[in-house]
Every structure is written in structure tokens, then in C-alpha cells.
Design a protein around this motif. Structure first.
Motif, mmCIF file in Angstrom:
data_model
loop_
_atom_site.group_PDB
_atom_site.id
_atom_site.type_symbol
_atom_site.label_atom_id
_atom_site.label_comp_id
_atom_site.label_asym_id
_atom_site.label_seq_id
_atom_site.Cartn_x
_atom_site.Cartn_y
_atom_site.Cartn_z
ATOM 1 N N LEU A 392 0.815 -1.212 0.000
ATOM 2 C CA LEU A 392 0.000 0.000 0.000
ATOM 3 C C LEU A 392 0.851 1.266 0.000
ATOM 4 O O LEU A 392 0.537 2.236 -0.686
ATOM 5 N N HIS A 393 1.915 1.272 0.793
ATOM 6 C CA HIS A 393 2.797 2.434 0.876
ATOM 7 C C HIS A 393 4.249 1.960 0.984
ATOM 8 O O HIS A 393 4.531 0.769 0.870
ATOM 9 N N THR A 394 5.138 2.888 1.248
ATOM 10 C CA THR A 394 6.566 2.569 1.250
ATOM 11 C C THR A 394 7.084 2.072 2.592
ATOM 12 O O THR A 394 8.248 1.741 2.722
ATOM 13 N N GLY A 395 6.226 2.021 3.626
ATOM 14 C CA GLY A 395 6.667 1.616 4.950
ATOM 15 C C GLY A 395 6.916 0.127 5.063
ATOM 16 O O GLY A 395 6.628 -0.657 4.155
ATOM 17 N N PRO A 396 7.440 -0.320 6.215
ATOM 18 C CA PRO A 396 7.828 -1.718 6.403
ATOM 19 C C PRO A 396 6.639 -2.662 6.462
ATOM 20 O O PRO A 396 5.502 -2.257 6.755
ATOM 21 N N VAL A 397 6.924 -3.934 6.213
ATOM 22 C CA VAL A 397 5.944 -4.998 6.381
ATOM 23 C C VAL A 397 6.545 -6.034 7.327
ATOM 24 O O VAL A 397 7.771 -6.225 7.357
ATOM 25 N N MET A 398 5.687 -6.682 8.112
ATOM 26 C CA MET A 398 6.181 -7.629 9.115
ATOM 27 C C MET A 398 5.396 -8.934 9.058
ATOM 28 O O MET A 398 4.178 -8.943 8.857
ATOM 29 N N PHE A 476 1.648 6.904 -4.111
ATOM 30 C CA PHE A 476 0.418 6.136 -3.974
ATOM 31 C C PHE A 476 -0.753 6.981 -4.454
ATOM 32 O O PHE A 476 -0.817 8.185 -4.170
ATOM 33 N N PHE A 477 -1.681 6.348 -5.187
ATOM 34 C CA PHE A 477 -2.889 7.041 -5.636
ATOM 35 C C PHE A 477 -4.068 6.118 -5.396
ATOM 36 O O PHE A 477 -4.160 5.031 -5.975
ATOM 37 N N ASP A 478 -4.986 6.553 -4.545
ATOM 38 C CA ASP A 478 -6.183 5.783 -4.193
ATOM 39 C C ASP A 478 -7.236 5.973 -5.282
ATOM 40 O O ASP A 478 -7.651 7.087 -5.570
ATOM 41 N N LEU A 479 -7.664 4.863 -5.905
ATOM 42 C CA LEU A 479 -8.674 4.921 -6.959
ATOM 43 C C LEU A 479 -10.081 4.624 -6.451
ATOM 44 O O LEU A 479 -11.038 4.614 -7.239
#
Length: 577
Positions: A392-398, A476-479
Motif C-alpha cells: 500500500l505504501h513505502t513503509g515496512p511490512v512484518m 500512492f494514488f487511491d482509486l
């Protein structure tokens, strides 16, 4: 080209964090006796996490390993012959004990050592093995509370224990490490019934305040009764008045503890219940630690979206839990309820301004396992939610260890009962994970076809995340708002969520169908403004090439509409060419 790639890698926030419950990770004992001892049920060791394990994690796509349960905590296992005082079982949760009831901030859990006397060296060797395999090491920092019988038997020379110099005649004093209930003794909660014989009463006089802000001598069994609250200069009984100047004694002690672990090569700290500690402390201590290692990271366990801004900007945290927000929204969808429009509301209202700082997850040690009867009951129901969490965005995933194998707790394992979680309080073996461990070969040699299938999904997803420039670095662009309320035929906005991720190099379209029962034939609107943001001519004919297992190739004469069929419980990802 090489220099540019190196720069992107160095500065990306798209970490892949893999949480390991260290006591369970390498344990191949399959006895699994309820309330079993370490001799009966076994315990994983530092040494079990060998080169094969670490190479497998790195190949899987992991960048950071969060080792839970490293620092010594209260336990019902007797290590007194090694200099660690016995803990009274009346104030310990579970045979093995909770990793969040720290007994000695300067020591490691003796359960994890092959040679208990050599336990710190075994931990240091684990850190070195991680670094040699290009993995960063994160450990828990538990700042809010300690075990009721905290005592450091290995602290460095000149270090004073918590509470050692406290004035116990005062409920609050700025340089006391604990809060006291003066004139009253601690009362063990009604219903505490340890699984081992109690040989002596637990005496605490005066009573200390309990970790979850219970300022009474008699916490309940549902409180964190095994812990005591640390004092950071906040007088809770006087309207939370603060006393931060001069710097309180607890702040100084905690700084030294963080620097101690940083000196061991630790690359980051996941900070337990960070918002129960004043943000002013974090704003002071994190820069102090980063003077020693600017690359060290701090992750806050936090559940109050209203505090996000202050814990990033004033508290100086690198990353925050996105639990109250994205996790909760996705959980509802995975359970067949919820509304995909909640995802828009999450990033707009709770984490949108901090997207690169939000660490997204579907499992950790506190939450129900996805496959449990308390959650989704099926690992594959997580597919669209996991893809969205990661992209969804550039932040981390865990990920939590075994999530990628569909770990399914199906019975009471000890202290916490049958609660849909893998126990953190007991000695245990995790059967699905043991199939992957395969007698410490870490090659998945005993995995079932179903386990191989779900693990391949996670491996493919992490590879996609790690190699996609749009996912790691893109806008990011929300459609959603352009496709809901009947604007697109057969677009169920309560179950479908669509978005773009793009950089100069790569443009990608994501369509997530969270509907567990229905597929859809629909079209996706992409507005002129989105094409202009991506630097593309909105009037041109477009080719959409499927990726991440999607083999479709779509050619659309009209850039503003993409017609497609999306199966139930699935994700379609297209690269726009």
C-alpha cells in the motif's frame, strides 16, 4: 545505475521484518505437554538459528529479524545455580514466563543457551551470524515495566539496580524508579494458581504499582500483576504532572541499557507499549542512542492514532505499529465482514501523513493466528490483505514466524489457554514450523503440499516487494473514490479496493478483491489526474501486463477504463506499459 540502486537500497523504508519467538523457533521437541517443563517440552536455542536458517530467511526476502524474548525474564525454571535468583511462581505467568516481565536488563534468557554460563557469548555469536548473512537484528526493549522481583546479577560495574536507591516512604519521588503504595503490602490476585508447587509466600512491602498503571496493592488476575510500573517522572496521582528537568534517574538507567545492547551489535529495538512511557523520554533517548549508531531503528508498539504525530516528530521513532487502523480494517474483511472503503479512511485519517513510518502486519505474538478459529480459519483468506499490507505504501511490512506456513493453534498450550495464539508463556513446539525446520536443516523438507503452497505465496510476495521500484519507493494514488457508488459497473466498493503505485521507472495498478464468495466482472476508472501524476499522456492507448502470478495482458484504447474479471479472494497486479 549501480550507485543509484545502492542509494535506493540504503534509504528505503520498505523493510521486511520477520518476528521470531526465539524460544520456539528452533525447538524440534514434539512432546507438547500442557504446562510442560523445559525438560519435557524443550526449548529452542541461539545456536539452533544456524547459517542454514539465516540463509533461508534472507532468501525468503527478510531484511530484519526481530528476536522476541532475548532479555532475561522471570520464569518458573530454576537457574539459581547459575547465579540467577529463583522467581516466586505466584508472580510469574506460565512455566517459561513472559518475555515482557524483564528480570535483568543486562542479561539474556538462560533458556536460550546451550551452555548457560556462556549465554551472552552465544547471543553475540547469533548477532554476528545474522550480520554475515546480511540480516539486521531487532530485539525487544521493554521500558514501561519489569518483573516484580527485578534484580540484575550481571550488571556492569557502577550500575545501580532499579529501585536500589528508592525512597520507599513516598508514593512518588522524581528519582525513584518505582511507584509505591505506601503503608500497604502487595496482594497476589485471587485465582492465581501456579502449575508448580509454591514453597513460600510472595512478600512485597510496600506494594509497587503494577505495570498497566494499577496504583493499588491488589491488582486483578487480568492485570499485568507479574510486573511493576517504572517511573519516568510522571506523578500519576497528581494529575500526571511531569518532572523531566533535571533528567530523571530512570531515563539515565534506560539510556545506558539501550547503549549496552547497541554495543552488542543490535540494529534496532521494538519498544513495547511505547505510549505508556512519556514521549519526552523517547525524544531525548533515541537521539542519544543514534549518536552512537545513526542507523539503529526504533519501532513503537502504539495503539493511539492521535499520538502518531507526536511519537514520530517529538518522540523520534522511525516506525509505528499500524494496528488500530489497517490491521483492524483488514481483519474485518478477512472474516467476511468489513468494508474496503475503511482502507481509504485509514490512510486519510490515521496514518496517511505517516505512511512511510507505519509497519504493517497481519500477525504478531499479541494477535490471533490467521488460521485459528478466532480469526479467519484459513491461511489463504489472507492473500489480498497480505498483498495490500505489503504494497500500500513505502513503509515496512512484518511477518510472524510460521505465518507463512499457516500455523494453527488448536488447543490450550499453557498459561493463556486455548486463545488462538502461539503461547509466549510456555515451553512448546510448533508442529507446522517444525516441518520447515526439518531437524535444523531449515529446508522445508517435511512441509505438506498445502504448507508449500502458502509459503510460496509469501516468498513470491516478498520477492515482488523487494524488486519492485514502485512498491519500495513509489507514490500512492487511491482509486477507490472514482469507482465506488456505482461509478464503475459491478464494482463492489465494499469488497474491492484499487490503487496505483508509481515511480519514474515503474507504474503499477493493484486490484484487491476481499470478497470470500464472489468474483466480479468490472472496470476500473483511472482519472486524467492520475495519468498526469504518473507523467503519462492520458489520451494514449495503454497496455497492462500482468505480474505477480497474473498472466493477463490487457490492451485498452481508453486509458481511463480497464475492463477485467477478478476472482474471489484474490489480487490482480498490472504493470502499465
Amino acid at each position: 545505475m549501480t550507485k543509484e540502486k545502492t542509494k535506493i537500497e540504503k534509504h528505503t523504508d520498505k523493510l521486511v521484518v520477520y518476528q521470531v519467538y526465539t524460544r520456539l523457533f528452533g525447538n524440534t521437541n514434539a512432546t507438547n505437554k500442557f504446562n510442560g517443563t523445559i525438560k519435557e517440552n524443550g526449548s529452542g536455542k541461539f545456536n539452533d538459528i544456524n547459517y542454514a536458517a539465516l540463509q533461508a530467511l534472507r532468501k525468503f526476502g527478510v531484511s530484519h529479524v526481530w528476536y522476541t524474548g532475548i532479555i532475561e525474564h522471570a520464569t518458573m525454571t530454576d537457574y539459581s545455580k547459575y547465579g540467577s535468583p529463583k522467581d516466586n511462581p505466584l508472580v510469574v505467568k506460565g512455566i517459561a514466563g513472559s518475555p515482557y516481565a524483564v528480570k535483568d536488563y543486562y542479561d539474556v534468557d538462560p533458556d536460550l543457551a546451550v551452555n548457560v554460563k556462556n549465554r551472552m557469548k552465544e547471543f553475540e555469536a547469533l548477532v554476528q551470524r545474522n550480520h554475515k548473512n546480511d540480516l539486521k537484528v531487532i530485539i525487544d526493549f521493554v521500558p514501561n515495566h519489569v518483573a516484580r522481583n527485578y534484580h540484575s546479577d550481571v550488571k556492569p560495574n557502577g550500575v545501580r539496580d532499579f529501585g536500589e536507591d528508592d525512597d520507599k516512604t513516598k508514593n512518588f519521588a522524581v528519582n525513584n524508579n518505582f511507584y509505591y503504595v505506601v503503608g500497604q503490602d502487595f496482594v497476589v490476585p485471587h485465582g492465581v494458581n501456579p502449575p508448580i508447587k509454591v514453597t513460600e509466600p510472595y512478600i512485597e512491602s510496600p506494594a509497587k504499582a503494577t505495570g498497566n498503571d494499577v496504583f493499588m496493592p491488589n491488582p486483578s488476575i487480568n492485570d499485568w500483576f507479574e510486573t511493576v510500573k517504572l517511573n519516568y517522572g510522571v506523578d500519576y496521582l497528581e494529575n500526571r504532572t511531569t518532572h523531566f528537568d533535571p533528567v530523571p534517574n530512570t531515563w539515565l538507567k534506560m539510556k545506558d541499557i539501550l547503549l549496552f545492547w547497541a554495543s552488542k551489535g543490535v540494529d534496532g529495538f521494538r519498544c513495547d507499549m511505547a505510549e505508556m512511557v512519556p514521549k519526552e523520554f523517547w525524544g531525548w533517548v533515541i537521539p542519544e542512542v543514534k549518536k552512537v549508531n545513526p542507523e539503529i531503528i526504533f519501532i513503537a508498539e502504539i495503539y493511539n492514532p492521535a499520538a502518531y504525530w507526536s511519537y514520530i516528530n517529538e518522540g523520534k521513532f522511525d516506525y509505528l505499529y499500524d494496528k488500530v487502523g489497517l490491521y483492524d480494517a483488514l481483519r474485518r474483511l478477512m472474516q467476511g465482514a468489513g468494508d474496503a472503503n475503511d482502507i481509504t479512511r485509514v490512510w486519510q485519517n490515521e496514518s496517511g501523513n505517516f505512511a512511510q513510518h507505519m509497519i504493517r502486519f497481519l500477525e504478531n505474538h499479541d494477535e490471533h493466528r490467521i488460521c485459528s478459529k478466532f480469526f479467519a480459519g484459513d491461511a489463504f483468506k489472507a492473500v489480498p490483505s497480505m498483498v495490500l499490507s505489503a504494497t500500500l505504501h513505502t513503509g515496512p511490512v512484518m511477518l510472524y514466524f510460521g505465518q507463512e506456513l499457516g500455523v494453527t493453534p488448536d488447543r490450550a498450550e499453557g498459561f493463556s489457554g486455548d486463545d488462538g495464539r502461539t503461547t509466549i508463556f510456555d515451553y512448546w513446539g510448533v508442529p507446522e514450523f517444525q516441518n520447515w525446520v526439518n531437524n535444523h536443516k531449515y529446508d522445508g523438507g517435511k512441509l505438506t503440499p498445502e504448507q508449500k503452497k502458502i509459503r510460496k505465496f509469501y516468498a513470491d510476495l516478498l520477492k515482488f516487494v523487494n524488486t519492485s521500484d514502485a512498491v519500495k519507493n513509489g507514490q500512492f494514488f487511491d482509486l477507490q473514490y472514482l469507482n465506488n457508488h456505482g461509478q464503475s459497473p459491478n464494482y463492489n466498493d465494499q469488497k474491492i479496493f484499487t490503487y496505483l503505485r508509481f515511480t519514474e521507472k515503474q507504474k503499477m495498478l493493484f486490484i484487491c478483491n476481499f470478497d470470500l464468495e464472489n468474483s466480479y466482472s468490472t472496470s476500473i476508472n483511472i482519472p486524467k489526474g492520475a495519468w498526469e501524476m504518473m507523467g503519462l499522456d492520458p489520451t494514449s492507448k495503454r497496455k497492462y501486463k500482468g505480474t505477480f502470478g497474473n498472466k493477463l495482458v490487457l490492451e485498452e484504447p481508453n486509458s481511463e477504463k480497464v475492463k477485467l474479471d477478478i476472482p474471489k479472494n484474490s489480487v490482480l497486479i498490472f504493470e502499465i506499459e
